[in-house]
Design a protein around this motif. Sequence first.
Motif, PDB file in Angstrom:
ATOM      1  N   PHE A 164       4.744   0.681 -10.485  1.00  0.00           N
ATOM      2  CA  PHE A 164       4.180  -0.528  -9.877  1.00  0.00           C
ATOM      3  C   PHE A 164       3.639  -1.482 -10.942  1.00  0.00           C
ATOM      4  O   PHE A 164       3.752  -2.701 -10.799  1.00  0.00           O
ATOM      5  N   ARG A 165       3.027  -0.951 -11.981  1.00  0.00           N
ATOM      6  CA  ARG A 165       2.442  -1.792 -13.040  1.00  0.00           C
ATOM      7  C   ARG A 165       3.490  -2.629 -13.771  1.00  0.00           C
ATOM      8  O   ARG A 165       3.170  -3.670 -14.331  1.00  0.00           O
ATOM      9  N   LYS A 166       4.735  -2.190 -13.769  1.00  0.00           N
ATOM     10  CA  LYS A 166       5.817  -2.913 -14.453  1.00  0.00           C
ATOM     11  C   LYS A 166       6.377  -4.067 -13.621  1.00  0.00           C
ATOM     12  O   LYS A 166       7.128  -4.885 -14.127  1.00  0.00           O
ATOM     13  N   ALA A 194      -0.881  -7.883  -5.877  1.00  0.00           N
ATOM     14  CA  ALA A 194      -1.708  -7.648  -7.059  1.00  0.00           C
ATOM     15  C   ALA A 194      -1.820  -6.155  -7.327  1.00  0.00           C
ATOM     16  O   ALA A 194      -1.635  -5.330  -6.442  1.00  0.00           O
ATOM     17  N   ILE A 195      -2.147  -5.845  -8.563  1.00  0.00           N
ATOM     18  CA  ILE A 195      -2.444  -4.475  -8.986  1.00  0.00           C
ATOM     19  C   ILE A 195      -3.955  -4.308  -8.970  1.00  0.00           C
ATOM     20  O   ILE A 195      -4.682  -5.137  -9.499  1.00  0.00           O
ATOM     21  N   ASP A 196      -4.422  -3.241  -8.360  1.00  0.00           N
ATOM     22  CA  ASP A 196      -5.849  -2.905  -8.369  1.00  0.00           C
ATOM     23  C   ASP A 196      -6.038  -1.813  -9.421  1.00  0.00           C
ATOM     24  O   ASP A 196      -5.899  -0.626  -9.133  1.00  0.00           O
ATOM     25  N   ALA A 246      -4.247   1.272  -7.334  1.00  0.00           N
ATOM     26  CA  ALA A 246      -3.576   0.977  -6.069  1.00  0.00           C
ATOM     27  C   ALA A 246      -2.912  -0.391  -6.199  1.00  0.00           C
ATOM     28  O   ALA A 246      -3.060  -1.068  -7.226  1.00  0.00           O
ATOM     29  N   ILE A 247      -2.169  -0.780  -5.174  1.00  0.00           N
ATOM     30  CA  ILE A 247      -1.566  -2.113  -5.151  1.00  0.00           C
ATOM     31  C   ILE A 247      -1.926  -2.805  -3.844  1.00  0.00           C
ATOM     32  O   ILE A 247      -2.157  -2.160  -2.820  1.00  0.00           O
ATOM     33  N   TRP A 248      -1.976  -4.122  -3.903  1.00  0.00           N
ATOM     34  CA  TRP A 248      -2.153  -4.957  -2.715  1.00  0.00           C
ATOM     35  C   TRP A 248      -0.804  -5.542  -2.376  1.00  0.00           C
ATOM     36  O   TRP A 248      -0.111  -6.080  -3.251  1.00  0.00           O
TER      37      TRP A 248
END
Length: 134
Positions: A104-106, A59-61, A66-68
């Motif tokens: 990361f968001r992509k 997941a995206i935080d 940040a990312i999980w």
Amino acid sequence: MVTLRSLTAFVFSLFLFGAVALAQEGPAFPPGQQPDEFERIIQQMKFDKPTRIVGRLQAIDGYEDAIWIVWTHVHDGTRWRDLRNQSDMMFKVYPRDASMMDFFRKLQPGTSLHLTVQMDADGNRRVLSLDEGA
């Protein structure tokens, strides 16, 4: 002469004191003496030096940028070790910079990521680099 009542009371008191003594023995492993497997996992999670890992994006935080990830492999310096047979180890990592977070968001959840991670001065796991793969 011993009566049945006094014998029963004596046996019951032995049972009761035995149970209390067992309850006070403490943990199965004294502090600092965990089995090697626990110690290895604890050391892995510290990331006190740059560590190459593979994980799946969970997941995206967006709140903390940040990312999980679910950690699946770690490079121990000589070879890749598969961590999937252990319980899922999911944790948060922070990108090196804003452009890495944009990358990361992509991505779609489940995407495999090859990362080099190290704990930063604030105690956060920071992505130092994105690696090409194993």
